[in-house]
Design a protein around this motif. Structure first.
Motif: not given
Length: 307
Positions: A292-307
């Motif tokens: 999400i790139a805008g006035t408050r840029p961020r990266l959102v990890i939407e999925e768990a990486a481990v089980e």
């Protein structure tokens, strides 16, 4: 993508050296930090091998990784240091063995070659995170413990990552599986059986250090001409430490901003993972994310990486 089991306190983590040798004191400090995290570091004397600018022969280095994969008592694998040499061991690794083991592998820099082997070649989630030398050994100054534990120990998405120095280059919002690593290593893989060749629709993470702006321009131009850039939905660029021109002009960020000015998706820059000036965050490669790139840029990890 196959996901490894979440690490828990008491797990045994194998320390391997796929690339260059390291200073013993940095190694010992990193080992101590692994213990402080609640894990048990496991290694043998082969990790200290030296052969010119690599940590022993390719066979020796590959054998250590394969032994860790085969050993049921080992829960994860972490690199001691980057430098040079990881690509030498790739022909000696077995994708089927890696998939059967399905253990978290942690590294960055030259170990991008191994991360690509695991994510692209084996369909496994892998982790762009701190190694012992220069990162874990420096504790809070070298790595971000919160993101390390969220990525590797929590069976839930990491969620929003918005470090304060992150900037928007191209506004927008897009998602896909997060893949990438150090730019020089990604390009070095092209034309080999271990090439960085993600399917269309991914999110590209680019890390680099010590490359002057014209070199960055050359490498990004090559990335575009291969078609890899057109397959990406979004781009996340690292901090690019020591990449500015010595005179101060141009800066690496200015060159990147010019290059990505016509990129059709969101681009953010300054994400502190891999080569950083401060604490390095851990990123899971192969899981779904959103930029999400805008006035408050961020990266959102939407999925768990481990089980």
């Amino acid at each position: 993508m196959l996901k490894p089991r979440a690490l828990v306190p008491g797990d045994r983590i194998a320390v391997v050296a796929p690339a260059s040798p390291f200073e013993r004191d940095e190694f010992e400090q990193g080992v101590e930090e692994i213990r402080r995290l609640g894990f048990i570091p496991v290694y043998d004397d082969s990790v200290f091998a030296r052969q010119r600018y690599v940590a022993g022969s390719p066979e020796l280095r590959a054998t250590a990784i394969r032994a860790a994969w085969r050993d049921p008592a080992i829960a994860g694998v972490i690199g001691a240091r980057g430098g040079f040499g990881s690509a030498q061991i790739l022909p000696l690794l077995n994708p089927a063995e890696a998939r059967r083991a399905c253990k978290p592998f942690i590294g960055y820099s030259d170990l991008t070659a191994v991360l690509t082997f695991l994510t692209i070649g084996c369909g496994l989630v892998a982790f762009h995170g701190p190694m012992l030398a220069g990162r874990l050994g420096r504790r809070a100054d070298g790595y971000d413990r919160e993101s390390f534990e969220k990525a590797l120990c929590k069976r839930e998405p990491m969620g929003e990552l918005a470090p304060p120095a992150l900037e928007t280059v191209q506004p927008g919002e897009a998602g896909g599986p997060l893949l990438g690593g150090t730019l020089t290593q990604l390009l070095a893989s092209l034309g080999t059986p271990y090439a960085f060749a993600p399917a269309a629709g991914y999110v590209l993470f680019l890390d680099e250090m010590g490359e002057r702006p014209y070199r960055l321009d050359r490498m990004i131009t090559q990335l575009r001409q291969t078609g890899l850039l057109s397959r990406a939905n979004a781009v996340v660029v690292g901090e690019l430490p020591r990449c500015d021109e010595p005179s101060g002009d141009p800066t690496a960020r200015a060159v990147m901003a010019d290059f990505f000015a016509d990129f059709p998706g969101p681009v953010i820059i300054g994400f502190p993972s891999g080569h950083t000036t401060g604490a390095a965050m851990t990123l899971p490669f192969g899981v779904s994310c959103r930029v999400i790139a805008g006035t408050r840029p961020r990266l959102v990890i939407e999925e768990a990486a481990v089980e």
